[in-house]
Design an enzyme around this catalytic site. Structure first.
Site, PDB file in Angstrom:
ATOM      1  N   SER A 352      65.201  42.270  18.194  1.00  0.00           N
ATOM      2  CA  SER A 352      66.398  42.847  18.804  1.00  0.00           C
ATOM      3  C   SER A 352      67.452  43.220  17.767  1.00  0.00           C
ATOM      4  O   SER A 352      67.741  42.457  16.842  1.00  0.00           O
ATOM      5  CB  SER A 352      66.999  41.870  19.813  1.00  0.00           C
ATOM      6  OG  SER A 352      68.187  42.401  20.361  1.00  0.00           O
ATOM      7  N   LYS A 401      65.069  39.453  33.252  1.00  0.00           N
ATOM      8  CA  LYS A 401      66.081  40.209  33.996  1.00  0.00           C
ATOM      9  C   LYS A 401      66.084  39.884  35.489  1.00  0.00           C
ATOM     10  O   LYS A 401      67.151  39.862  36.111  1.00  0.00           O
ATOM     11  CB  LYS A 401      65.885  41.703  33.769  1.00  0.00           C
ATOM     12  CG  LYS A 401      66.170  42.135  32.330  1.00  0.00           C
ATOM     13  CD  LYS A 401      66.063  43.635  32.151  1.00  0.00           C
ATOM     14  CE  LYS A 401      66.371  44.015  30.711  1.00  0.00           C
ATOM     15  NZ  LYS A 401      66.357  45.478  30.498  1.00  0.00           N
ATOM     16  N   ASP A 438      71.776  48.786  32.443  1.00  0.00           N
ATOM     17  CA  ASP A 438      70.609  49.558  31.980  1.00  0.00           C
ATOM     18  C   ASP A 438      70.516  50.925  32.644  1.00  0.00           C
ATOM     19  O   ASP A 438      70.258  51.933  31.985  1.00  0.00           O
ATOM     20  CB  ASP A 438      69.312  48.794  32.273  1.00  0.00           C
ATOM     21  CG  ASP A 438      68.983  47.745  31.221  1.00  0.00           C
ATOM     22  OD1 ASP A 438      69.459  47.882  30.079  1.00  0.00           O
ATOM     23  OD2 ASP A 438      68.256  46.799  31.552  1.00  0.00           O
ATOM     24  N   GLY A 577      64.815  55.448  22.724  1.00  0.00           N
ATOM     25  CA  GLY A 577      65.576  54.423  23.420  1.00  0.00           C
ATOM     26  C   GLY A 577      66.906  54.091  22.771  1.00  0.00           C
ATOM     27  O   GLY A 577      67.659  53.266  23.305  1.00  0.00           O
TER      28      GLY A 577
END
Length: 613
Positions: A352, A401, A438, A577
């Site tokens: 990440s 999530k 998101d 992305g």
């Protein structure tokens, strides 16, 4: 034990415990020194004589004839040659960096690194690199040296160390490399203490025997009594017992390092450190990636120091971040006990770039806080373990999530409709509220790729790969923005059908997309396929891509995935992305801090982080 002046030769005794030859520091001068390098010296010169028994040093060493020696009270030191001046500067340097008398153990958490080269020259290079990278204290890991000669090597290393030093000679039975006889190993540590280094690290299991050498009080050296467990983290009560034994045997500093198998075990170490308040300085660390938080947040936890690696591959223990990241990205020097904590919860999480992005934004907006990577296997136990006011917000990624939704006392209406949460924010009553940032970030990135803003998806068919939280968000967003139809494609058809029913769209097996049976205008990958380090894979074969006009990949490490490369070769418009990642993070940042996000800073920090990989 002292220089026998009449015999004009040193006289040594090895009667001390551990067969350690006497170490004598005395002030002498010579009117005739046979060593040519110092033949110009005619004034009193400080001399340190250090001999220790070891596999590479004979127990009785022949003294080099030094001519006529005498004693002097040495009220002052005046050297009348350039060689003497350099020697004087060297001695002052040794005194400055090795003397523990002026070392402030009540100072803020110090940044330390371990030098682990196999030669003294290599260690000297690593020391220079470490200080350049921000190290404030250096651990000399003597057990890494090949062919260690203590009498030759230890004074040289201490003299070369530009900051206070910790001397460690870790035995194999405590996770180190030293296989010397125990008496000889302890003798080397006693020698370091006699030299007045800032710290000597002695293992708790060997502390009684070491302190029997009567090393305490002969110099200002402070003693770190350490305990390591490379297999597990002990319960808090057992950690407290180890700390108590450390104080009882005579520790100036207690150090406990345990291997973390789960991030919740970091709480055990945190509680142990807190319980040492008022007893003395404490170092508490959780090893492994699961325990990395304890290293990054060491000042907040109350640890006296934390360890950073010079670079990847030079870690002296599992889970060490780099020195440069601790000093820079994580702003170690600005942390306090009250520092707000933010972090990214995921599994995996090492890839990440969220810490780079959010910490850069915090610094750019002069906001307090530190954003850390959190490798979480099970979400609810982690949130219970760190149910603290200063743990103020989390980004949530794969695979948590949907679980995050269940952990919230309150959920934003859009996130509730999506059925997935990627942001958790601590509320004034201590509860967590869930949001989803998101969907809008992903949809806006796709709309820009299609050449328009809101409404660019109207009348189009969108195929979403993946039925997880990100897939939910993107499917919801596409329908909300006017897409004519949405298809959820997943390896598990049952899971795709369940999501399709919840969102109100179609479902298909991933194999149907791969075979070209499912076509559309937009193909959006929300799976982890193609993510670093498995960046040589693609969720669908290249043959299926000409069926789409635009291909979007939520994966941003690497920036150009195999899927995007093959899509570009097939003539498709490609959207990485990166923009989705920056967009969703910017929305999170505002939820965390109440401030507008510095988008350019965030975007550049991600690009820089990827380049450094």
């Amino acid at each position: 034990r002292i220089l026998n002046m009449r015999a004009r030769r040193p006289c040594f005794s090895d009667s001390t415990p551990g067969s350690m030859a006497a170490l004598t520091c005395t002030r002498v001068f010579s009117s005739r020194i046979e060593n040519k390098r110092f033949k110009l010296l005619r004034r009193p010169v400080p001399v340190v004589l250090a001999l220790v028994s070891s596999p590479t040093v004979p127990r009785r060493t022949q003294a080099v004839p030094v001519g006529s020696l005498g004693c002097s009270s040495l009220p002052s030191l005046r050297l009348n040659s350039s060689v003497g001046q350099r020697a004087s500067m060297r001695m002052r340097a040794i005194s400055r960096v090795s003397d523990g008398a002026d070392f402030d153990m009540t100072a803020d958490c110090l940044l330390c690194t371990s030098v682990t080269a196999q030669t003294t020259h290599g260690m000297e290079r690593e020391m220079a690199e470490a200080v350049e990278a921000g190290a404030q204290i250096i651990e000399l890991r003597l057990d890494f040296l090949a062919n260690l000669n203590p009498a030759r090597d230890l004074p040289k290393l201490v003299a070369a160390c530009p900051v206070p030093a910790i001397v460690t000679f870790r035995p194999k039975w405590e996770g180190g490399h030293c296989e010397w006889p125990e008496d000889e190993r302890l003798a080397v540590l006693a020698m370091a203490a006699s030299m007045g280094v800032a710290f000597v690290d002695i293992e708790l299991k060997a502390a009684d025997k070491f302190f029997a050498l009567r090393v305490r009080g002969r110099s200002p050296t402070k003693f770190i009594v350490s305990s390591h467990d490379f297999e597990k983290t002990l319960p808090t009560e057992e950690l407290l017992g180890i700390a108590t034994r450390g104080w009882e045997v005579g520790a100036d500093v207690v150090k406990i390092a345990n291997m973390a198998q789960d991030i919740t075990e970091v709480r055990n170490v945190y509680d142990m450190i807190q319980a040492q308040e008022g007893k003395g300085p404490c170092i508490g660390l959780s090893m492994s990636e699961c325990g990395q938080m304890s290293r990054i947040l060491a000042p907040k936890f109350g640890s006296m120091l934390t360890f950073g690696a010079l670079s990847q591959g030079k870690e002296s223990a599992p889970g060490q971040p780099s020195l440069s990241s601790l000093a820079g990205m994580y702003r170690l020097g600005q942390q306090t006990r009250d520092t707000p904590v933010f972090g990214v919860i995921g599994n995996p999480v090492a890839h990440s770039r969220s810490p780079a992005l959010h910490n850069a934004a915090l610094a750019a907006t002069s906001s307090e806080g530190c954003y850390v990577p959190l490798l979480v296997h099970h979400l609810e136990p982690f949130l219970r373990a760190f149910d603290m006011p200063t743990f103020q917000g989390y980004s949530v990624t794969i695979p948590h999530k949907e679980a995050a939704l269940r952990c919230c006392k309150e959920v934003d209406p859009v996130a509730a409709r999506i059925g997935a949460v990627n942001t958790l924010v601590r509320q004034p009553d201590g509860s967590l509220k869930g949001y989803n940032t998101d969907w809008l970030a992903a949809i806006e990135a796709i709309e820009q790729g299609l050449g328009g803003g809101e409404g660019a998806l109207a009348g189009r068919r969108v195929v979403v790969l993946g039925a997880g939280g990100a897939g939910r968000a993107l499917a919801f967003g596409a329908l909300a923005r006017g897409a004519a139809s949405v298809v959820i494609a997943n390896r598990s058809l049952d899971r795709a059908q369940a999501l399709a029913e919840a969102v109100g769209c179609e479902a298909a097996a991933l194999e149907e997309v791969a075979a070209g049976k499912v076509r559309g205008d937009v193909l959006a990958n929300t799976t982890a396929v193609g993510m670093h380090p498995h960046d040589n894979a693609s969720p669908v074969p290249a043959e299926a891509l000409p069926a789409f006009s635009l291909v979007f990949d939520a994966v941003y490490t690497p920036l150009e995935t195999v899927l995007l490369k093959e899509a570009a070769a097939a003539g498709c418009v490609v959207v990485s992305g990166l923009e989705m990642f920056v967009g969703q993070a910017a929305a999170q940042f505002k939820l965390f801090t109440g401030k507008e996000a510095p988008l350019d800073v965030m975007r550049q920090s991600v690009l820089d982080s990827i380049k450094e990989q």
